[in-house]
Design a protein around this motif. Structure first.
Motif, PDB file in Angstrom:
ATOM      1  N   ASP A 118      19.610  -9.719 -29.424  1.00  0.00           N
ATOM      2  CA  ASP A 118      20.211  -8.812 -30.879  1.00  0.00           C
ATOM      3  C   ASP A 118      20.603 -10.150 -31.839  1.00  0.00           C
ATOM      4  O   ASP A 118      20.263 -11.201 -31.659  1.00  0.00           O
ATOM      5  CB  ASP A 118      20.910  -7.950 -30.586  1.00  0.00           C
ATOM      6  CG  ASP A 118      21.062  -6.964 -31.779  1.00  0.00           C
ATOM      7  OD1 ASP A 118      20.010  -7.135 -32.715  1.00  0.00           O
ATOM      8  OD2 ASP A 118      21.833  -6.218 -31.956  1.00  0.00           O
ATOM      9  N   THR A 119      21.879  -9.982 -32.282  1.00  0.00           N
ATOM     10  CA  THR A 119      22.645 -10.899 -33.094  1.00  0.00           C
ATOM     11  C   THR A 119      23.654 -11.818 -32.241  1.00  0.00           C
ATOM     12  O   THR A 119      24.523 -12.331 -33.038  1.00  0.00           O
ATOM     13  CB  THR A 119      23.440 -10.314 -34.105  1.00  0.00           C
ATOM     14  OG1 THR A 119      24.352  -9.266 -33.781  1.00  0.00           O
ATOM     15  CG2 THR A 119      22.272  -9.480 -35.040  1.00  0.00           C
ATOM     16  N   ASN A 120      23.787 -11.653 -30.830  1.00  0.00           N
ATOM     17  CA  ASN A 120      24.563 -12.259 -30.086  1.00  0.00           C
ATOM     18  C   ASN A 120      23.990 -13.669 -29.464  1.00  0.00           C
ATOM     19  O   ASN A 120      22.695 -13.826 -29.846  1.00  0.00           O
ATOM     20  CB  ASN A 120      24.964 -11.205 -29.302  1.00  0.00           C
ATOM     21  CG  ASN A 120      25.562 -10.122 -29.345  1.00  0.00           C
ATOM     22  OD1 ASN A 120      26.628  -9.805 -29.977  1.00  0.00           O
ATOM     23  ND2 ASN A 120      24.904  -8.894 -29.179  1.00  0.00           N
ATOM     24  N   THR A 121      24.865 -14.232 -28.952  1.00  0.00           N
ATOM     25  CA  THR A 121      24.512 -15.570 -28.245  1.00  0.00           C
ATOM     26  C   THR A 121      25.114 -15.279 -26.816  1.00  0.00           C
ATOM     27  O   THR A 121      26.033 -15.584 -26.422  1.00  0.00           O
ATOM     28  CB  THR A 121      25.303 -16.584 -28.906  1.00  0.00           C
ATOM     29  OG1 THR A 121      24.816 -17.075 -30.407  1.00  0.00           O
ATOM     30  CG2 THR A 121      24.687 -18.015 -28.060  1.00  0.00           C
ATOM     31  N   TYR A 122      24.163 -14.866 -25.893  1.00  0.00           N
ATOM     32  CA  TYR A 122      24.228 -14.666 -24.465  1.00  0.00           C
ATOM     33  C   TYR A 122      23.293 -15.605 -23.724  1.00  0.00           C
ATOM     34  O   TYR A 122      22.179 -16.018 -24.053  1.00  0.00           O
ATOM     35  CB  TYR A 122      23.733 -13.186 -24.099  1.00  0.00           C
ATOM     36  CG  TYR A 122      24.834 -12.131 -24.824  1.00  0.00           C
ATOM     37  CD1 TYR A 122      26.204 -12.382 -24.663  1.00  0.00           C
ATOM     38  CD2 TYR A 122      24.291 -10.987 -25.186  1.00  0.00           C
ATOM     39  CE1 TYR A 122      26.917 -11.245 -25.150  1.00  0.00           C
ATOM     40  CE2 TYR A 122      25.074  -9.863 -25.692  1.00  0.00           C
ATOM     41  CZ  TYR A 122      26.588 -10.223 -25.821  1.00  0.00           C
ATOM     42  OH  TYR A 122      27.207  -9.085 -26.315  1.00  0.00           O
ATOM     43  N   ASN A 123      23.900 -16.134 -22.457  1.00  0.00           N
ATOM     44  CA  ASN A 123      23.123 -17.091 -21.526  1.00  0.00           C
ATOM     45  C   ASN A 123      22.391 -16.418 -20.633  1.00  0.00           C
ATOM     46  O   ASN A 123      22.901 -15.158 -20.123  1.00  0.00           O
ATOM     47  CB  ASN A 123      24.375 -17.904 -21.098  1.00  0.00           C
ATOM     48  CG  ASN A 123      25.148 -18.677 -21.865  1.00  0.00           C
ATOM     49  OD1 ASN A 123      24.459 -19.316 -23.236  1.00  0.00           O
ATOM     50  ND2 ASN A 123      26.301 -19.045 -21.854  1.00  0.00           N
ATOM     51  N   LEU A 124      21.379 -17.089 -20.073  1.00  0.00           N
ATOM     52  CA  LEU A 124      20.618 -16.550 -19.126  1.00  0.00           C
ATOM     53  C   LEU A 124      20.699 -17.412 -17.823  1.00  0.00           C
ATOM     54  O   LEU A 124      20.094 -18.810 -18.211  1.00  0.00           O
ATOM     55  CB  LEU A 124      19.166 -16.154 -19.421  1.00  0.00           C
ATOM     56  CG  LEU A 124      18.216 -15.946 -18.483  1.00  0.00           C
ATOM     57  CD1 LEU A 124      18.595 -14.149 -18.115  1.00  0.00           C
ATOM     58  CD2 LEU A 124      16.763 -15.615 -19.037  1.00  0.00           C
ATOM     59  N   THR A 125      20.694 -17.072 -16.365  1.00  0.00           N
ATOM     60  CA  THR A 125      20.853 -17.873 -15.540  1.00  0.00           C
ATOM     61  C   THR A 125      19.599 -17.449 -14.654  1.00  0.00           C
ATOM     62  O   THR A 125      19.607 -16.184 -14.361  1.00  0.00           O
ATOM     63  CB  THR A 125      22.265 -17.822 -14.942  1.00  0.00           C
ATOM     64  OG1 THR A 125      23.056 -18.353 -15.532  1.00  0.00           O
ATOM     65  CG2 THR A 125      21.950 -18.853 -13.257  1.00  0.00           C
ATOM     66  N   LEU A 126      18.966 -18.325 -14.065  1.00  0.00           N
ATOM     67  CA  LEU A 126      17.890 -18.152 -13.270  1.00  0.00           C
ATOM     68  C   LEU A 126      18.044 -18.789 -11.780  1.00  0.00           C
ATOM     69  O   LEU A 126      18.282 -19.810 -11.688  1.00  0.00           O
ATOM     70  CB  LEU A 126      16.380 -18.826 -13.751  1.00  0.00           C
ATOM     71  CG  LEU A 126      16.007 -18.469 -15.051  1.00  0.00           C
ATOM     72  CD1 LEU A 126      14.649 -19.106 -15.427  1.00  0.00           C
ATOM     73  CD2 LEU A 126      16.159 -16.980 -15.248  1.00  0.00           C
ATOM     74  N   GLN A 127      18.033 -17.734 -10.749  1.00  0.00           N
ATOM     75  CA  GLN A 127      18.545 -18.282  -9.334  1.00  0.00           C
ATOM     76  C   GLN A 127      17.799 -17.514  -8.203  1.00  0.00           C
ATOM     77  O   GLN A 127      17.023 -16.830  -8.663  1.00  0.00           O
ATOM     78  CB  GLN A 127      20.046 -18.187  -9.486  1.00  0.00           C
ATOM     79  CG  GLN A 127      20.319 -16.587  -9.269  1.00  0.00           C
ATOM     80  CD  GLN A 127      21.965 -16.266  -8.988  1.00  0.00           C
ATOM     81  OE1 GLN A 127      22.688 -16.979  -9.328  1.00  0.00           O
ATOM     82  NE2 GLN A 127      22.182 -15.242  -8.492  1.00  0.00           N
ATOM     83  N   GLY A 128      18.249 -17.789  -7.135  1.00  0.00           N
ATOM     84  CA  GLY A 128      17.691 -17.184  -6.001  1.00  0.00           C
ATOM     85  C   GLY A 128      16.853 -17.989  -5.136  1.00  0.00           C
ATOM     86  O   GLY A 128      16.573 -17.573  -3.902  1.00  0.00           O
ATOM     87  N   GLY A 129      16.256 -19.209  -5.467  1.00  0.00           N
ATOM     88  CA  GLY A 129      15.407 -20.072  -4.606  1.00  0.00           C
ATOM     89  C   GLY A 129      14.082 -19.532  -4.540  1.00  0.00           C
ATOM     90  O   GLY A 129      13.073 -20.222  -4.118  1.00  0.00           O
ATOM     91  N   GLY A 130      13.668 -18.637  -5.590  1.00  0.00           N
ATOM     92  CA  GLY A 130      12.085 -18.507  -5.622  1.00  0.00           C
ATOM     93  C   GLY A 130      11.477 -18.974  -6.908  1.00  0.00           C
ATOM     94  O   GLY A 130      12.247 -19.950  -7.595  1.00  0.00           O
ATOM     95  N   THR A 131      10.731 -18.155  -7.540  1.00  0.00           N
ATOM     96  CA  THR A 131       9.963 -18.669  -9.029  1.00  0.00           C
ATOM     97  C   THR A 131      10.032 -17.711  -9.879  1.00  0.00           C
ATOM     98  O   THR A 131       9.839 -16.377  -9.562  1.00  0.00           O
ATOM     99  CB  THR A 131       8.503 -19.090  -8.726  1.00  0.00           C
ATOM    100  OG1 THR A 131       8.467 -20.165  -7.741  1.00  0.00           O
ATOM    101  CG2 THR A 131       7.770 -19.436  -9.960  1.00  0.00           C
ATOM    102  N   ILE A 132      10.808 -18.042 -10.919  1.00  0.00           N
ATOM    103  CA  ILE A 132      10.287 -17.142 -12.265  1.00  0.00           C
ATOM    104  C   ILE A 132       9.873 -17.658 -13.338  1.00  0.00           C
ATOM    105  O   ILE A 132      10.013 -18.800 -13.582  1.00  0.00           O
ATOM    106  CB  ILE A 132      11.958 -16.813 -12.680  1.00  0.00           C
ATOM    107  CG1 ILE A 132      12.820 -16.250 -11.380  1.00  0.00           C
ATOM    108  CG2 ILE A 132      12.368 -15.923 -13.801  1.00  0.00           C
ATOM    109  CD1 ILE A 132      14.478 -16.112 -11.627  1.00  0.00           C
TER     110      ILE A 132
END
Length: 199
Positions: A118-132
């Protein structure tokens, strides 16, 4: 709808037909069927709770519900965890806070979802050892971090929004379909199995 309370997990194995929302207020949800949370309701993942995707027989499933997620999941395992199989989310995903999405080793999670903060600034982390795989254009503005051992694939322009990207040592960033990334990208070391960062 359904609201989860407590410290355990609710496992939904079959397709369900309720139309209300599924609220992970205090508790985790394991979906073993893409329609386990009903056909139309929103899945609300509050901070500290986790949605697990684990299709029956280790197969594949598609989750079409809208998902609102916040935070890093129970014990930082991820707000969404692809626990087994090659699964897809094609409903919109809204970031209500900086959040983590995980795919465990030998699994693949494909997000055919517009990720929006939306109008915010949030970060996204991709983890776990697989494929995203981030498969469509997204609208979030924060930093996208790919953690050690994890492969993140951009399969559309602006799939990771327009913010910066950080590819940690031991992580891999791939690009699919001849796209160009508009993000500022910081990389460290070789990727998963020594692969290059751009494929």
């Amino acid at each position: 709808g359904i609201t989860l309370f407590g410290e355990g997990k609710l496992i939904l194995t079959n397709a369900n037909t309720y139309d209300g929302n599924t609220n992970l207020f205090q508790g985790d949800l394991v979906l073993r069927n893409g329609k386990g949370a009903g056909p139309t309701g929103t899945i609300l993942i509050n901070s500290g709770n986790t949605l697990y995707l684990n299709p029956l027989s280790g197969g594949a499933m598609t989750l079409s519900n809208t998902v609102n997620l916040a935070g890093f999941g129970r014990g930082n395992v991820g707000a969404i965890v692809n626990e087994n199989g090659a699964n897809t989310i094609d409903g919109n995903v809204y970031l209500n806070a900086s959040s983590t999405i995980s795919a465990l080793p030998s699994t693949t999670l494909t997000l055919l979802s517009t990720l929006d903060d939306d109008t915010n600034t949030y970060n996204l982390t991709l983890q776990g050892g697989g494929t995203i795989v981030l498969g469509v254009e997204s609208l979030y503005d924060g930093i996208t971090t790919i953690k050690n051992g994890t492969t993140g694939i951009l399969a559309a322009k602006n799939a990771a929004g327009v913010g910066s990207m950080v590819v940690e040592i031991g992580a891999t960033l791939g690009m699919r379909g001849g796209i160009s990334a508009v993000n500022n990208i910081t990389v460290g070391g070789a990727g998963v199995g020594g692969l290059a960062h751009d494929t």
